[in-house]
Design a protein around this motif. Structure first.
Motif, PDB file in Angstrom:
ATOM      1  N   LYS A 194       0.828  -1.206   0.000  1.00  0.00           N
ATOM      2  CA  LYS A 194       0.000   0.000   0.000  1.00  0.00           C
ATOM      3  C   LYS A 194       0.865   1.260   0.000  1.00  0.00           C
ATOM      4  N   THR A 195       1.941   1.255   0.765  1.00  0.00           N
ATOM      5  CA  THR A 195       2.849   2.401   0.797  1.00  0.00           C
ATOM      6  C   THR A 195       3.516   2.609  -0.553  1.00  0.00           C
ATOM      7  N   ALA A 196       3.947   1.508  -1.183  1.00  0.00           N
ATOM      8  CA  ALA A 196       4.597   1.609  -2.497  1.00  0.00           C
ATOM      9  C   ALA A 196       3.635   2.137  -3.553  1.00  0.00           C
ATOM     10  N   VAL A 197       2.394   1.677  -3.524  1.00  0.00           N
ATOM     11  CA  VAL A 197       1.396   2.137  -4.489  1.00  0.00           C
ATOM     12  C   VAL A 197       1.073   3.607  -4.247  1.00  0.00           C
ATOM     13  N   ALA A 198       0.965   4.015  -2.991  1.00  0.00           N
ATOM     14  CA  ALA A 198       0.661   5.408  -2.678  1.00  0.00           C
ATOM     15  C   ALA A 198       1.793   6.329  -3.136  1.00  0.00           C
ATOM     16  N   SER A 199       3.038   5.917  -2.943  1.00  0.00           N
ATOM     17  CA  SER A 199       4.149   6.771  -3.370  1.00  0.00           C
ATOM     18  C   SER A 199       4.295   6.775  -4.888  1.00  0.00           C
ATOM     19  N   ALA A 200       3.940   5.689  -5.557  1.00  0.00           N
ATOM     20  CA  ALA A 200       4.003   5.652  -7.018  1.00  0.00           C
ATOM     21  C   ALA A 200       2.920   6.519  -7.634  1.00  0.00           C
ATOM     22  N   ASN A 201       1.800   6.682  -6.949  1.00  0.00           N
ATOM     23  CA  ASN A 201       0.704   7.483  -7.490  1.00  0.00           C
ATOM     24  C   ASN A 201       0.900   8.975  -7.272  1.00  0.00           C
ATOM     25  N   LYS A 202       1.896   9.359  -6.449  1.00  0.00           N
ATOM     26  CA  LYS A 202       2.124  10.780  -6.222  1.00  0.00           C
ATOM     27  C   LYS A 202       2.640  11.423  -7.495  1.00  0.00           C
ATOM     28  N   ARG A 203       2.263  12.651  -7.697  1.00  0.00           N
ATOM     29  CA  ARG A 203       2.660  13.383  -8.887  1.00  0.00           C
ATOM     30  C   ARG A 203       4.081  13.895  -8.709  1.00  0.00           C
ATOM     31  N   THR A 204       4.958  13.588  -9.660  1.00  0.00           N
ATOM     32  CA  THR A 204       6.349  14.003  -9.547  1.00  0.00           C
ATOM     33  C   THR A 204       6.720  15.080 -10.560  1.00  0.00           C
ATOM     34  N   ALA A 205       5.779  15.499 -11.372  1.00  0.00           N
ATOM     35  CA  ALA A 205       6.064  16.518 -12.384  1.00  0.00           C
ATOM     36  C   ALA A 205       6.179  17.890 -11.727  1.00  0.00           C
ATOM     37  N   ILE A 206       6.968  18.742 -12.342  1.00  0.00           N
ATOM     38  CA  ILE A 206       7.130  20.103 -11.855  1.00  0.00           C
ATOM     39  C   ILE A 206       6.097  20.988 -12.544  1.00  0.00           C
ATOM     40  N   ARG A 207       5.356  21.730 -11.765  1.00  0.00           N
ATOM     41  CA  ARG A 207       4.382  22.643 -12.344  1.00  0.00           C
ATOM     42  C   ARG A 207       5.085  23.902 -12.843  1.00  0.00           C
ATOM     43  N   PHE A 208       4.453  24.590 -13.767  1.00  0.00           N
ATOM     44  CA  PHE A 208       5.045  25.779 -14.362  1.00  0.00           C
ATOM     45  C   PHE A 208       5.314  26.852 -13.309  1.00  0.00           C
ATOM     46  N   GLN A 209       4.427  26.995 -12.316  1.00  0.00           N
ATOM     47  CA  GLN A 209       4.614  28.003 -11.283  1.00  0.00           C
ATOM     48  C   GLN A 209       5.830  27.696 -10.416  1.00  0.00           C
ATOM     49  N   GLU A 210       6.172  26.414 -10.274  1.00  0.00           N
ATOM     50  CA  GLU A 210       7.299  26.022  -9.438  1.00  0.00           C
ATOM     51  C   GLU A 210       8.636  26.340 -10.093  1.00  0.00           C
ATOM     52  N   LEU A 211       8.649  26.561 -11.400  1.00  0.00           N
ATOM     53  CA  LEU A 211       9.899  26.865 -12.087  1.00  0.00           C
ATOM     54  C   LEU A 211      10.471  28.211 -11.690  1.00  0.00           C
ATOM     55  N   ASN A 212       9.662  29.071 -11.090  1.00  0.00           N
ATOM     56  CA  ASN A 212      10.122  30.376 -10.665  1.00  0.00           C
ATOM     57  C   ASN A 212      10.850  30.321  -9.322  1.00  0.00           C
ATOM     58  N   GLN A 213      10.895  29.153  -8.697  1.00  0.00           N
ATOM     59  CA  GLN A 213      11.616  29.015  -7.438  1.00  0.00           C
ATOM     60  C   GLN A 213      13.110  29.162  -7.672  1.00  0.00           C
ATOM     61  N   LYS A 214      13.812  29.626  -6.655  1.00  0.00           N
ATOM     62  CA  LYS A 214      15.237  29.907  -6.780  1.00  0.00           C
ATOM     63  C   LYS A 214      16.038  28.662  -7.172  1.00  0.00           C
ATOM     64  N   LYS A 215      15.680  27.496  -6.662  1.00  0.00           N
ATOM     65  CA  LYS A 215      16.459  26.291  -6.938  1.00  0.00           C
ATOM     66  C   LYS A 215      16.330  25.828  -8.392  1.00  0.00           C
ATOM     67  N   PHE A 216      15.269  26.221  -9.085  1.00  0.00           N
ATOM     68  CA  PHE A 216      15.091  25.830 -10.484  1.00  0.00           C
ATOM     69  C   PHE A 216      15.543  26.905 -11.461  1.00  0.00           C
TER      70      PHE A 216
END
Length: 127
Positions: A29-51
């Motif tokens: 269940k833990t593995a399935v829950a972590s696999a279903n999490k979204r890992t894509a970067i949203r466009f708004q997140e690209l404005n963060q200093k680290k990106f």
């Protein structure tokens, strides 16, 4: 697919009716829950200093590649060699591809030995 009862029943049959499957169920269940999490970067997140800096560097390198005109040379290599008077222009174009392949292999080896930063500085300064 939210069929937890069917999942647990199938796993119980697979492992045997006397086996305790609770820990394995929790791991799955833990593995399935972590696999279903979204890992894509949203466009708004690209404005963060680290990106910001990696994004600027990547776009800058792509712009430099386009401005160098290498794509036009590679795409029209056969025509360029034919205009230059070579009888077998397609073979010459294949030679350009072979040299590019060889250069890619050497560059990959150099990246591991020298590091990316120094090679980036050297190649950018030669433009």
């Amino acid at each position: 697919m939210n069929k937890m009862h069917d999942f647990e029943a199938s796993l119980q049959v697979l492992r045997g009716s006397e086996t305790d499957i609770t820990s394995e169920v929790n791991v799955i269940k833990t593995a399935v829950a972590s696999a279903n999490k979204r890992t894509a970067i949203r466009f708004q997140e690209l404005n963060q200093k680290k990106f910001r800096m990696p994004l600027i560097l990547g776009i800058g390198l792509l712009v430099l590649q386009q401005l160098s005109g290498i794509n036009a040379i590679l795409f029209y290599a056969g025509s360029i060699f034919k205009t230059a008077g070579l009888t077998n222009s397609n073979l010459a174009a294949c030679g350009v591809g072979a040299i590019a392949l060889l250069a890619t292999g050497v560059t990959t080896w150099l990246l591991d030995r020298a590091g990316r930063r120094i090679l980036l500085i050297v190649t950018s300064s030669s433009l």
